[in-house]
Enzyme design. Sequence first.
Site, PDB file in Angstrom:
ATOM      1  N   SER A  88       0.803  -1.220   0.000  1.00 43.66           N
ATOM      2  CA  SER A  88       0.000   0.000   0.000  1.00 43.66           C
ATOM      3  C   SER A  88       0.842   1.279   0.000  1.00 43.66           C
ATOM      4  O   SER A  88       1.626   1.496  -0.901  1.00 43.66           O
ATOM      5  CB  SER A  88      -0.933  -0.063   1.211  1.00 43.66           C
ATOM      6  OG  SER A  88      -1.764   1.037   1.280  1.00 43.66           O
ATOM      7  N   ARG A 117       1.299   5.687  17.229  1.00 42.13           N
ATOM      8  CA  ARG A 117       0.773   6.887  16.564  1.00 42.13           C
ATOM      9  C   ARG A 117       0.139   7.811  17.595  1.00 42.13           C
ATOM     10  O   ARG A 117      -0.550   7.352  18.506  1.00 42.13           O
ATOM     11  CB  ARG A 117      -0.289   6.521  15.533  1.00 42.13           C
ATOM     12  CG  ARG A 117       0.241   5.711  14.387  1.00 42.13           C
ATOM     13  CD  ARG A 117      -0.658   5.837  13.154  1.00 42.13           C
ATOM     14  NE  ARG A 117      -0.332   4.794  12.202  1.00 42.13           N
ATOM     15  CZ  ARG A 117       0.714   4.818  11.381  1.00 42.13           C
ATOM     16  NH1 ARG A 117       1.538   5.853  11.377  1.00 42.13           N
ATOM     17  NH2 ARG A 117       0.940   3.814  10.555  1.00 42.13           N
ATOM     18  N   GLU A 121     -12.223   6.025   6.568  1.00 41.06           N
ATOM     19  CA  GLU A 121     -11.184   6.439   7.492  1.00 41.06           C
ATOM     20  C   GLU A 121     -10.768   7.839   7.052  1.00 41.06           C
ATOM     21  O   GLU A 121     -10.878   8.177   5.869  1.00 41.06           O
ATOM     22  CB  GLU A 121      -9.974   5.497   7.399  1.00 41.06           C
ATOM     23  CG  GLU A 121     -10.299   4.092   7.863  1.00 41.06           C
ATOM     24  CD  GLU A 121      -9.040   3.227   7.975  1.00 41.06           C
ATOM     25  OE1 GLU A 121      -8.869   2.615   9.018  1.00 41.06           O
ATOM     26  OE2 GLU A 121      -8.246   3.183   7.022  1.00 41.06           O
ATOM     27  N   ALA A 122     -10.280   8.633   8.002  1.00 42.97           N
ATOM     28  CA  ALA A 122      -9.879   9.999   7.665  1.00 42.97           C
ATOM     29  C   ALA A 122      -8.839   9.993   6.549  1.00 42.97           C
ATOM     30  O   ALA A 122      -8.768  10.909   5.728  1.00 42.97           O
ATOM     31  CB  ALA A 122      -9.331  10.688   8.904  1.00 42.97           C
ATOM     32  N   ASN A 123      -8.043   8.921   6.469  1.00 45.52           N
ATOM     33  CA  ASN A 123      -6.989   8.851   5.458  1.00 45.52           C
ATOM     34  C   ASN A 123      -7.497   8.617   4.038  1.00 45.52           C
ATOM     35  O   ASN A 123      -6.713   8.516   3.107  1.00 45.52           O
ATOM     36  CB  ASN A 123      -5.960   7.782   5.843  1.00 45.52           C
ATOM     37  CG  ASN A 123      -6.580   6.391   5.937  1.00 45.52           C
ATOM     38  OD1 ASN A 123      -7.503   6.055   5.197  1.00 45.52           O
ATOM     39  ND2 ASN A 123      -6.080   5.578   6.847  1.00 45.52           N
TER      40      ASN A 123
HETATM   41  P1  NG1 Z   1      -1.989   1.740  11.370  1.00 40.74           P
HETATM   42  O1  NG1 Z   1      -0.564   1.647  10.955  1.00 40.74           O
HETATM   43  O2  NG1 Z   1      -2.509   0.619  12.208  1.00 40.74           O
HETATM   44  O3  NG1 Z   1      -2.283   3.095  11.955  1.00 40.74           O
HETATM   45  C1  NG1 Z   1      -2.760   2.414   8.885  1.00 40.74           C
HETATM   46  C2  NG1 Z   1      -3.885   3.405   8.879  1.00 40.74           C
HETATM   47  C3  NG1 Z   1      -5.184   2.648   8.954  1.00 40.74           C
HETATM   48  C4  NG1 Z   1      -5.311   1.626   7.835  1.00 40.74           C
HETATM   49  C5  NG1 Z   1      -4.056   0.764   7.786  1.00 40.74           C
HETATM   50  C6  NG1 Z   1      -4.044  -0.183   6.619  1.00 40.74           C
HETATM   51  C7  NG1 Z   1      -3.955   5.649   9.888  1.00 40.74           C
HETATM   52  C8  NG1 Z   1      -3.811   6.451  11.114  1.00 40.74           C
HETATM   53  N1  NG1 Z   1      -3.793   4.317  10.021  1.00 40.74           N
HETATM   54  O4  NG1 Z   1      -2.862   1.636  10.048  1.00 40.74           O
HETATM   55  O5  NG1 Z   1      -6.244   3.553   8.936  1.00 40.74           O
HETATM   56  O6  NG1 Z   1      -5.590   2.237   6.612  1.00 40.74           O
HETATM   57  O7  NG1 Z   1      -2.877   1.564   7.760  1.00 40.74           O
HETATM   58  O8  NG1 Z   1      -3.558   0.358   5.444  1.00 40.74           O
HETATM   59  O9  NG1 Z   1      -4.215   6.196   8.823  1.00 40.74           O
HETATM   60 ZN    ZN Z   2      -3.673   1.205   0.357  1.00 46.12          ZN
END
Ligand code: NG1
Ligand code: ZN
Length: 546
Positions: A66, A509, A372-374
């Site tokens: 990803s 985080r 998700e916010a992302n």
């Molecule tokens: P982690 O590394 O557990 O925070 C991140 C994203 C998740 C999700 C996963 C899978 C943030 C804060 N965290 O997870 O929302 O998308 O990657 O790709 O964005």
């Molecule tokens: Zn991805």
Amino acid sequence: MSAQFAEVTKHSNLHPKPPGLVLQYGTAGFRTNAKVLDHIMFRMGLLATLRSKKTKATIGVMVTASHNPEEDNGVKLVDPMGEMVTPTWEGYATQLANAEDDDLLMALKDIIAKEEINMSQEAHVFVGRDTRSSSASLSQAVLEGVSSLGGLNKDYGLVTTPQLHYMVCCQNTRGKYGEATVEGYYKKLCQAFIKLIKNASNCTDDQKHLSLDGANGIGALKVREMESHLGKELQISLYNDGSNGKLNYQCGADFVKVQQKPPTGLEIKPGERCCSFDGDADRIVYYYSDSEGKFHLLDGDKIATLISTFIKELLTQAGLNVNMAVVQTAYANGSSTRYLEETMKVTVKCTKTGVKHLHHVAQEFDIGVYFEANGHGTVLLSKSVEDKIQQLIDSPNSDDEKKRAALLLQNTINVVNQTVGDAISDMLLIEAILAIKGMTVQQWDAIYTDLPNRQLKVKVADRRVIDTTDAERRALSPAGLQDAIDALVKKYSLARSFVRPSGTEDVVRVYAEADTQESADALAHEVSLAVYRLAGGVGDEPKPLH
Ligand code: NG1
Ligand code: ZN
């Protein structure tokens, strides 16, 4: 049976496990430096074959890391309806991954016994991969794992993560969800998009234009492939298309969201609508820069708001009374939650981070919009809603307004990839909504104002010392950490902060929001220090941002 296992042993010898290496099936499968993943890939091929025999359905295996850097890679399993594999099997994945070479057969037989798997059952596995240089050989190891247990493979080669989820769902619904080919995917989504866009009157060429940052990944390749299906209805200027830049490096949805700045390699003109995909095209964020050059981000929360508002309006016009919710995580901006609950009057649910959690909660509603916010998210619609919409379209008693709304809802359903968040599908839906509503990116942005926020990472010796509760909004351990966070949050207005161990990186985080950027930055820094001191920080102490 023993002949089958002899094959496994023979091939496993070609994919030896580094002794002592322990990896976990995390939020999004296994993810780490590509150099130590070969045995994991082979073994996930084995596990997918068992899962297929157990479910008597096609299972997917996607090789990708990803938004992680190019040197990393990863793998995750896709269950029959295109959803993430169930938690029990995540546990098996971890067991199988960590068995030393000599114990592999035992670990395999243990799963077969526990799940009472009929080894003479046929198995089918779909495999896909992203554009990382390591992905070709790693996906080869998956294919070998499948065939050494007698499973049948279909190698889709280079596809986005959501495309692979889609193929698995199409296959297992025997084409009801669509045709299990990349071409079938483009056709279904683009036809629905073109039907939607016909409802946009007076759409100028300017409004049809979108600048897209492909993160130098698979999304860029796939958008190029899809373009001919879009006619002139969407004009995409593609940047970071992988022709020379490095994957996810200073570009892509994760970079833009976390850094809150435009990607390099994309020419951003004032007022112009831009978006970024992540490295496997399951996330998307939008942004623009205003006439003063200030950068504005429209993240997953803004996307969820736009989509849920659009759907709610159509439901009202169609006279349909269905139960709809927006599902978010703790990272959702406080302003978005307030706007959705107080102004839009929709139900908002908060779950743990990771799309599988959001997906499950969204399934509990007739319509669940989860993001998700992302920027990872999609819309789930129940069969009963689909049926009600179809009835309205077919009924001679529906008036024109109802019929129009029902048709728009139906085409919305068809443009959406309901199996998982999908940057391409989300982009088409967002573009259609903006066109139909005649809305500029600035007007969309103005629906509510984000609270300034900051995300940071802290390195600790063992991130598992942090245990959380209440959808990860409160820390139960280590002792004193939550009290420290509470005391810090009190110093600022409109403030909120929480910490959690990442499931995809070896870090903790930290998230903070407050009334000003300075306060959000200061709070995030102070909370980082508390984590560093109370949760066993390693390396240098976190430094203030300013
Ligand atoms: P982690 O590394 O557990 O925070 C991140 C994203 C998740 C999700 C996963 C899978 C943030 C804060 N965290 O997870 O929302 O998308 O990657 O790709 O964005
Ligand atoms: Zn991805």
